[in-house]
Design an enzyme around this catalytic site. Structure first.
Site, PDB file in Angstrom:
ATOM      1  N   PHE A 109       0.807  -1.226   0.000  1.00 12.25           N
ATOM      2  CA  PHE A 109       0.000   0.000   0.000  1.00 12.25           C
ATOM      3  C   PHE A 109       0.836   1.271   0.000  1.00 12.25           C
ATOM      4  CE2 PHE A 109      -0.258   2.534   3.899  1.00 12.25           C
ATOM      5  CZ  PHE A 109       0.565   1.819   4.754  1.00 12.25           C
ATOM      6  N   LYS A 110       2.102   1.184   0.424  1.00 17.14           N
ATOM      7  CA  LYS A 110       2.923   2.403   0.473  1.00 17.14           C
ATOM      8  C   LYS A 110       3.086   3.043  -0.900  1.00 17.14           C
ATOM      9  CE  LYS A 110       5.240   1.398   4.791  1.00 17.14           C
ATOM     10  NZ  LYS A 110       4.632   0.080   5.126  1.00 17.14           N
ATOM     11  N   ASP A 111       2.921   2.246  -1.953  1.00 11.24           N
ATOM     12  CA  ASP A 111       2.999   2.803  -3.312  1.00 11.24           C
ATOM     13  C   ASP A 111       1.942   3.885  -3.546  1.00 11.24           C
ATOM     14  OD1 ASP A 111       5.086   1.126  -4.207  1.00 11.24           O
ATOM     15  OD2 ASP A 111       3.678  -0.458  -4.776  1.00 11.24           O
TER      16      ASP A 111
END
Ligand SMILES: *Cc1c(COP(=O)(O)O)cnc(C)c1O
Length: 461
Positions: A109-111
């Site tokens: 999810f950090k993308d």
């Protein structure tokens, strides 16, 4: 929209100043001075938008000094790297809605935030004719997502230190197969703590920091929270369409309090949500805080959901600011007390407030494995170990409304754990398969501060 620090000494920053400052220069964290309110009418209009249009609308409420056409183009480019046309699709499995946040380049999810932050950094650096050398230590996910966010960008170099042989093979490949000339991987002989200690030392040398325009990647940049607000709206609209329910409850696997804090802000903007489910692994400082008003340090346990193996939650101070009703002196006093004693205790009255915002569960490794296994049997769907923590927490503390659990990583990033939980083989994932034949690029170095500093001095912009 202006920005201020949780510690009160910084005020009236513009959006661009807040982005480039990262950590507030008074040691606090930056927040918008007002939270924009979304009316029912506006919610209706937003509900019909695709992800990219929605992202543009939400972000434009906060990025008020960014020309509209430029923001459009930044948002478009940031999500063009995702492999699903919905960007963050919502799928129903059993009784639960899974919000898949892993369709970006590094499958976590950090993308969602770092793709946008990378573009935004480049935009401001080019505009102001400045340079930035990003230095960070990683145990895996953050490093690969940060590299993916800034690879090939103008006026930015990135140096990522990681412990040689101690990050997962997928994560190592995601970092070292990036061929762009502005990416420098440094594998040190030592542990993650050694890598992090070196980065801290480098940043404490003010002269060196200034001379080489060093900056960091961490979860405290306001933009990381901002970009994550979008998918709470997006997921709410999809579930509202399917169920007609006016209210939903989100379950968020968390460690640094970043992702769940974005949801909390979405709620403050007017998104109709029940209190958020805060799901931790055995590193349970945050669930102890929610369940008993006890925010006290303990040792870090290595768990099957390693990206949540965190004790001091770096975004926690942002929530404290709201809990203390904007009283920055109280935030400063609390942070000082925590630094001295490793502990904060909250009153019964504060606890009532906290429990209106959150409900929490702490899920251990065995429960995580059991959850992956039963969920796979019941639905045929594989949860990654972080997502499994969130799904399990719904069983333990969920209310009587539709549940949306944030899926923070693709299961293929954690093949060893999946193998332990289920007998079926993980289907091959193209984005990972193709890495194994690519050339790797990495500087192997001893954990020697001076050597690493001269390497950075030589290669920095
Ligand atoms: C970073 C990370 C988390 C925790 O994120 P927070 O911002 O602390 O909530 C959870 N899952 C995965 C896979 C991560 O990479």
């Amino acid at each position: 929209m202006k920005y201020c620090s949780t510690r009160g000494k910084i005020q009236d920053l513009s959006f661009s100043e807040a982005v480039m400052m990262g950590l507030a220069s008074d040691g606090g964290l930056l927040l918008p001075q007002k939270i924009p309110q979304i009316s029912r009418q506006q919610l209706k209009a937003l509900s019909k938008m695709n992800y990219v249009d929605l992202a543009y609308e939400i972000i434009s409420l906060y990025a008020t000094d960014l020309p509209a056409a430029d923001l459009r183009s930044l948002v478009n480019r940031s999500y063009a790297s995702f492999d699903h046309s919905d960007i963050t699709p919502v799928v129903k499995k059993g009784d639960i809605y899974i919000l898949e946040l892993f369709h970006g380049p590094t499958l976590a999810f950090k993308d969602v935030a770092l793709q946008f932050l990378g573009n935004l950094f480049e935009y401001y650096l080019v505009r102001d004719n400045k340079k930035l050398n990003i230095i960070g230590a990683t145990s895996g996910d953050t490093g690969s997502a940060a590299i993916a966010g800034v690879r090939g960008k103008k006026n930015i170099n990135i140096f990522i230190l990681f412990p040689f042989g101690r990050v997962s093979s997928v994560q190592e490949m995601q970092m070292t197969t990036v061929a762009d000339a502005n990416v420098f991987n440094i594998a040190i002989d030592g542990t993650f703590d050694d890598a992090q200690a070196i980065v801290k030392e480098i940043f404490s040398d003010q002269a060196f920091k200034q001379a080489h325009a060093l900056g960091s990647i961490n979860s405290i940049n306001w933009v990381r929270v901002l970009a994550q607000i979008v998918y709470y709206f997006y997921a709410y609209f999809r579930v509202n369409e399917q169920t007609g329910c006016e209210e939903v409850q989100f379950s968020v696997p968390t460690g640094n309090f970043g992702d769940i804090f974005a949801g909390y802000l979405a709620g403050k903007m007017g998104l109709p949500t029940r209190r958020f489910i805060l799901a931790t692994n055995a590193n349970n400082i945050l669930s102890r805080f929610v369940n008993g008003g006890d925010y006290s340090l303990a040792d870090v346990h290595h768990s099957l959901s390693p990206s949540m193996d965190i004790q001091v939650a770096s975004n926690f101070e942002r929530y404290l600011y709201y809990l203390y009703d904007g009283d920055t002196a109280a935030v400063v006093a609390a942070m000082e007390r925590f630094k001295k004693t490793g502990k904060l205790i909250f009153s019964a009255e504060q606890l009532t407030h906290i429990q209106k915002d959150f409900v929490a569960a702490s899920i251990n490794d065995q429960q995580t494995l059991d959850q992956i296994s039963t969920f796979s049997k019941q639905t045929g769907y594989l949860l990654d170990p972080h997502t499994a923590v969130g799904v399990r927490a719904v069983d333990e503390v969920g209310d009587d409304v539709p549940h949306i659990c944030l899926a923070t990583a693709h299961p293929a990033k954690f093949p060893e754990t999946i193998d332990k939980a289920v007998t079926d083989k993980l289907p091959p994932v193209e984005a990972i398969e193709k890495l194994s034949s690519m050339r790797r690029r990495c500087e192997r170095m001893t954990a020697d501060l001076q050597k690493i500093k001269s390497y950075i001095a030589e290669k920095s912009l």
